[in-house]
Design an enzyme around this catalytic site. Structure first.
Site, PDB file in Angstrom:
ATOM      1  N   LYS A 173      -5.697  -3.051  -9.043  1.00 18.56           N
ATOM      2  CA  LYS A 173      -5.425  -2.518  -7.713  1.00 18.56           C
ATOM      3  C   LYS A 173      -6.307  -3.218  -6.683  1.00 18.56           C
ATOM      4  CE  LYS A 173      -7.169   0.958  -4.964  1.00 18.56           C
ATOM      5  NZ  LYS A 173      -7.305   1.995  -4.105  1.00 18.56           N
ATOM      6  N   LYS A 179     -11.330  -2.470  -1.671  1.00 18.28           N
ATOM      7  CA  LYS A 179     -12.585  -2.951  -1.091  1.00 18.28           C
ATOM      8  C   LYS A 179     -13.701  -2.886  -2.119  1.00 18.28           C
ATOM      9  CE  LYS A 179     -11.190  -0.532   2.768  1.00 18.28           C
ATOM     10  NZ  LYS A 179     -11.234   0.923   2.799  1.00 18.28           N
ATOM     11  N   LYS A 192     -15.299   5.501  -9.496  1.00 21.54           N
ATOM     12  CA  LYS A 192     -16.306   4.964  -8.574  1.00 21.54           C
ATOM     13  C   LYS A 192     -17.666   4.872  -9.242  1.00 21.54           C
ATOM     14  CE  LYS A 192     -14.000   6.090  -4.255  1.00 21.54           C
ATOM     15  NZ  LYS A 192     -13.887   7.027  -3.132  1.00 21.54           N
TER      16      LYS A 192
HETATM   17  P1  ADP Z   1     -10.067   0.881  -0.899  1.00 20.89           P
HETATM   18  O1  ADP Z   1      -9.628   1.178  -2.300  1.00 20.89           O
HETATM   19  O2  ADP Z   1      -9.878  -0.551  -0.570  1.00 20.89           O
HETATM   20  O3  ADP Z   1     -11.458   1.372  -0.606  1.00 20.89           O
HETATM   21  P2  ADP Z   1      -9.222   3.142   0.584  1.00 20.89           P
HETATM   22  O4  ADP Z   1      -9.583   3.996  -0.597  1.00 20.89           O
HETATM   23  O5  ADP Z   1     -10.068   3.202   1.786  1.00 20.89           O
HETATM   24  O6  ADP Z   1      -9.099   1.656   0.064  1.00 20.89           O
HETATM   25  O7  ADP Z   1      -7.713   3.427   0.952  1.00 20.89           O
HETATM   26  C1  ADP Z   1      -7.175   3.583   2.247  1.00 20.89           C
HETATM   27  C2  ADP Z   1      -5.679   3.795   2.143  1.00 20.89           C
HETATM   28  O8  ADP Z   1      -5.056   2.610   1.656  1.00 20.89           O
HETATM   29  C3  ADP Z   1      -5.280   4.899   1.159  1.00 20.89           C
HETATM   30  O9  ADP Z   1      -4.127   5.552   1.642  1.00 20.89           O
HETATM   31  C4  ADP Z   1      -4.990   4.162  -0.089  1.00 20.89           C
HETATM   32  O10 ADP Z   1      -4.133   4.867  -0.944  1.00 20.89           O
HETATM   33  C5  ADP Z   1      -4.359   2.890   0.457  1.00 20.89           C
HETATM   34  N1  ADP Z   1      -4.603   1.794  -0.467  1.00 20.89           N
HETATM   35  C6  ADP Z   1      -5.784   1.240  -0.786  1.00 20.89           C
HETATM   36  N2  ADP Z   1      -5.648   0.250  -1.662  1.00 20.89           N
HETATM   37  C7  ADP Z   1      -4.326   0.162  -1.908  1.00 20.89           C
HETATM   38  C8  ADP Z   1      -3.532  -0.684  -2.739  1.00 20.89           C
HETATM   39  N3  ADP Z   1      -4.068  -1.643  -3.465  1.00 20.89           N
HETATM   40  N4  ADP Z   1      -2.206  -0.489  -2.731  1.00 20.89           N
HETATM   41  C9  ADP Z   1      -1.634   0.471  -1.985  1.00 20.89           C
HETATM   42  N5  ADP Z   1      -2.333   1.302  -1.178  1.00 20.89           N
HETATM   43  C10 ADP Z   1      -3.650   1.153  -1.141  1.00 20.89           C
END
Ligand code: ADP
Ligand code: TRP
Length: 322
Positions: free
Chosen positions: A190, A193, A111
């Site tokens: 990956k 957001k 991050k």
């Molecule tokens: P982001 O990376 O978009 O900020 P979050 O960290 O808020 O997403 O993740 C929320 C949930 O969604 C978590 O359980 C995370 O592991 C899952 N998640 C986020 N991005 C992915 C992805 N690309 N593939 C699979 N699971 C994901």
């Protein structure tokens, strides 16, 4: 019945990585588990310092879950900050969390590399997450692969607390679904957001088409064979297409003839159809914020009942009850 818990940050529009990585798994467990689902607005504060964005993000994430089929009558569904007990537990856990454990966390380094300010909150993010999990004595935590290390931290903290002060917390197990462990984004990294490479779940038809068409692919000519396993478009198609359709697509990749433009068009239609009902439902929910707030208040009350019991036990074990 197993107690299953997971949370999601309201830091941006929820995307299909969130959906397949976590939301769908949770929603499917409604019948068979004691389900706890929450929106982690305190965690989102580590990257969002914009009042309107946080407020709107929280309400939208709540609407997203309900629109996708989460039934608040059959689970505990709330907003993290509505149960302030979690902050007290975080402090208790912080005092036994070794610095080294946090220093090893990839997520913090990733991050910061992505220009999120390196605050103390961002560094201690995994401790708040451990408190989220331990406060409700969760047994299983379904998350995407990226959260695996945070789950290990939560387990280490639970074990250390139990060893130091006596049996208090359930040691949670992660549940990481194999096929959808990491949903790739538009650029093949990956989907996240924070990387600006997402396909939002609730995008309207027109912008959705544009986003799907912008998926990055290589420049292999149509007639040449391509490796399906390394192609992000293929991985995304696999999430939505039927096994029969995927067998056809696989054939085109391996034997030549896969035209990315046509496949993107197929993917757009599949995604659009998949979420069409939920999209309408979300619009209705956002037009009825009173109802949404009522649901969340009811959820917070239920969550708080459980939280106060655990916190009371932890206070007693630690010596804060005199
Ligand atoms: P982001 O990376 O978009 O900020 P979050 O960290 O808020 O997403 O993740 C929320 C949930 O969604 C978590 O359980 C995370 O592991 C899952 N998640 C986020 N991005 C992915 C992805 N690309 N593939 C699979 N699971 C994901
Ligand atoms: N850190 C998780 C994420 O970014 C969100 C989260 C916070 C969480 N607390 C949790 C997930 C507790 C599972 C359990 O995805």
């Amino acid at each position: 019945m197993k107690r299953i818990l997971s949370g999601i940050q309201p830091s941006g529009k929820l995307h299909i990585g969130n959906y397949f990585g976590m939301m769908q798994t949770m929603i499917r467990q409604m019948e068979s588990a004691d389900l706890y689902v929450f929106i982690v607005d305190l965690h989102a504060l580590t990257s969002v310092h914009d009042r309107e964005r946080l407020r709107k993000g929280t309400l939208e994430a709540a609407a997203d879950f309900l629109a996708l089929g989460l039934d608040p009558e059959r689970c505990t569904f709330w907003v993290q900050s509505d149960v302030p007990e979690v902050c007290e537990l975080t402090w208790m856990l912080s005092t036994i969390t070794p610095m080294g454990l946090l220093e090893r966390c990839h997520s913090y380094k990733d991050k910061v590399a992505k220009n999120i300010a390196p605050s103390h909150g961002l560094f201690s993010y995994p401790v708040l997450m451990a408190a989220d999990i331990l406060l409700y004595q969760a047994e299983i935590v379904p998350v995407g692969k990226d959260q695996k290390q945070h789950l290990e931290v939560a387990r280490d903290i639970a074990i250390k607390f139990n060893n130091t002060f006596g049996e208090t917390f359930v040691v949670p197990e992660p549940a990481i679904s194999g096929s959808t462990a990491i949903v790739p984004g538009l650029d093949g990294q990956k989907m996240s957001k924070s990387y600006g490479n997402t396909i939002p779940i609730f995008m309207d038809e027109k912008p959705l088409r544009k986003v799907v068409m912008s998926i990055q692919t290589d420049s292999t000519p149509v007639e040449e064979a391509k490796d399906p396993e390394t192609c992000n478009l293929y991985a995304l198609l696999k999430l939505f297409a039927s096994p029969e359709k995927m067998a056809e697509v696989h054939d085109l990749y391996v034997n030549g003839g896969a035209a990315y433009g046509y496949l993107k068009q197929d993917l757009f239609e599949l995604i659009n159809d998949y979420f069409v009902d939920a999209r309408a439902k979300k619009k209705d929910l956002l037009n009825n914020l009173d109802y949404l707030r009522e649901v969340l208040a009811g959820g917070a009350e239920k969550a708080r009942e459980k939280a106060t019991v655990t916190l009371d036990l932890a206070r007693d074990r630690i010596g804060l009850k005199y």
